[in-house]
Design a protein around this motif. Structure first.
Motif, PDB file in Angstrom:
ATOM      1  N   VAL A 284       0.876  -1.179  -0.052  1.00  0.00           N
ATOM      2  CA  VAL A 284      -0.165  -0.067   0.011  1.00  0.00           C
ATOM      3  C   VAL A 284       0.819   1.260  -0.125  1.00  0.00           C
TER       4      VAL A 284
ATOM      5  N   SER B  52      -4.296  -1.697  -3.094  1.00  0.00           N
ATOM      6  CA  SER B  52      -5.143  -0.712  -2.716  1.00  0.00           C
ATOM      7  C   SER B  52      -5.475  -0.854  -1.211  1.00  0.00           C
ATOM      8  N   VAL B  53      -5.787   0.020  -0.568  1.00  0.00           N
ATOM      9  CA  VAL B  53      -6.399  -0.088   0.796  1.00  0.00           C
ATOM     10  C   VAL B  53      -7.336  -1.170   1.073  1.00  0.00           C
TER      11      VAL B  53
END
Length: 497
Positions: free
Chosen positions: A361, A367-368
């Protein structure tokens, strides 16, 4: 079956799902599940002429983008329809994009009518093996990053400037059964990958011996070639190979590992329940059993059960009254705290996975949402560090045969030794701290949503995320070490209850 060497490789486990285009969503979810539950490999067959199949490289790329740690492989790539330069570039590219998670399985070719119908060459057995050897040379030259010139009968490169270089040294597996292919595997390959149905367990020792002989003749050690085995089976009450309970499976995996040297097991499976059982029950128990076998040392071959005939591993009898040198506990007693260490090793592995996804991240590779998905499925989060859930999970996953029901370890230890109350109190408190730190890590991930990664707020959020994962790691590792030390003797003396 004569005994074969145990090459000492760590056990690895994976799945071999069907690349059925009609159920592609289920397939991606299955690969993500395999990643989350801790399997090592997702391996895809390659038949470009098969109308019902997804394209292998496109599928592996998509899986790579939707997972964080599981390794990706072809099992095996159809070389006659995959020119080696293109294959080398595709493999290296995916390896770069997935931070070094790719392994390449190669096959000389089969189903020649279908290959020819797809525009590929029809080769004789000799030609197909010759072409495979040439392709391996071209592929490895490409991966070296050096300009190459190769003049072969089937493949040629003239001043090719290759790139990109892969993120790690990509191993090449070969699917091999015939004498010449086995010889080439020993001479050149990093892995040998036979399959049940083509090479059932009784055939493995002789085939593996041919690989060993070729490796030695080429100046290599037999253990330089990892043994990968594609298997199929069904959990239930059967008595055949991979037909019984998870414990039966674990014992059969153990026998294949310590008598034949197989160390990577790829299960043909499309059912999420089967994948979970494979990852959560069979794999950890098999690792434990293999560790015990190796610690006990080699045994005479005549004492071993034949793989595929007996559903259980032949094991040494243990004198439960004998004590280990320098310990007041028996070997059986000492196995109890060692089981706790085994579960903790799994939690340490989960921590490494957390740190890896957070790093991705921070570097912009994940992605988060992907990070939160991984963290939310982990044992340490699901169990919320309550001892009842922990004990139940431990006994189901690691031993496969204990049932604690409503009992848990800490109350049992306190009933056995009231002086342990300060230790138990501290451990309970540390569990709560770990749970809070996991929540803090989740909040740090949420704070990243909508923040530009390179703006001031984004940099602040990234820094906070790094602090959150470091705090979790420092606390969790210290907690696990303390629990192992503080509970070693009490668990050896009183057991789990």
């Amino acid at each position: 079956m004569r005994a074969m060497p145990d090459y000492g490789h760590e056990l690895e486990f994976g799945i071999f799902p069907s690349p059925d285009s009609a159920r592609h969503r289920d397939l991606i979810e299955l690969a993500q599940l395999a990643d989350v539950v801790g399997l090592d490999h997702v391996s895809i067959q390659d038949h470009p002429y098969q109308a019902a199949h997804l394209d292998t490289w496109t599928l592996l790329s998509f899986i790579g983008a939707r997972t964080t740690r599981i390794r990706l492989s072809t099992n095996v790539a159809n070389l006659p329809l995959r020119p080696p330069v293109g294959l080398a570039k595709a493999t290296a590219t995916l390896d770069v994009l997935t931070n070094g998670r790719v392994e390449l399985g190669l096959g000389a070719g089969a189903f020649w009518d279908a290959i020819e119908a797809a525009g590929g060459p029809r080769r004789t057995p000799k030609e197909s093996v010759d072409a495979l050897v040439e392709a391996m040379t071209v592929i490895r030259q490409f991966w070296s990053g050096q300009s190459s010139r190769f003049d072969g009968e089937h493949y040629r490169t003239h001043g090719l400037r290759p790139g990109p270089r892969p993120a790690h040294d990509i191993p090449i597996w070969l699917g091999a059964y015939k004498p010449r292919m086995l010889r080439i595997t020993g001479e050149l390959a990093d892995g040998w990958v036979p399959s049940m149905g083509y090479a059932d367990p009784p055939a493995l020792p002789e085939l593996s011996a041919r690989v060993d002989e070729a490796a030695r003749a080429a100046g290599r050690a037999p253990e330089d070639v990892r043994r990968i085995y594609n298997i199929v089976g069904r959990f239930g009450t059967g008595s055949g190979l991979f037909q019984g309970t998870p414990r039966d499976w674990a014992e059969q995996v153990t026998d294949l590992a310590v008598t034949v040297g197989m160390s990577t097991f790829i299960l043909g499976a499309d059912d999420p329940t089967v994948v979970r059982t494979w990852a959560e029950e069979v794999a950890p128990l098999a690792r434990e059993l293999v560790e015990e076998e190796r610690a006990a040392g080699p045994r005479p071959s005549e004492q071993r059960a034949e793989v595929g005939v007996s559903s259980s591993v032949a094991s040494d009898s243990t004198d439960s009254t004998a004590t280990q040198q320098g310990s007041r506990f028996t070997a059986e007693q000492l196995a109890v705290p060692q089981h706790l260490v085994g579960i903790h090793d799994g939690l340490r592995a989960e921590l490494a996975q957390v740190r890896d996804i957070v790093r991705q991240v921070q570097e912009g590779h994940a992605s988060v949402g992907a990070a939160r998905s991984v963290i939310n499925t982990m044992t340490m989060r699901q169990n919320n560090w309550t001892l009842g859930a922990y004990c139940e999970s431990y006994c189901r996953i690691v031993t496969g045969h204990h049932t604690l029901e409503d009992r848990s370890i800490f109350p049992h230890l306190l009933r056995s030794d009231a002086d342990l109350e300060p230790v138990i109190t501290r451990l309970h408190e540390e569990h709560e701290v770990v749970a809070e730190l996991l929540e803090g890590l989740d909040r740090a991930l949420v704070a990243l949503v909508g923040e530009p990664g390179y703006g001031a707020d984004g940099q602040k959020a990234l820094a906070h995320l790094g602090e959150a994962v470091d705090a979790l790691a420092n606390t969790l590792l210290a907690h696990l070490a303390y629990e192992e030390e503080a509970l070693h003797d009490p668990l050896a003396e009183h057991g789990f209850g």
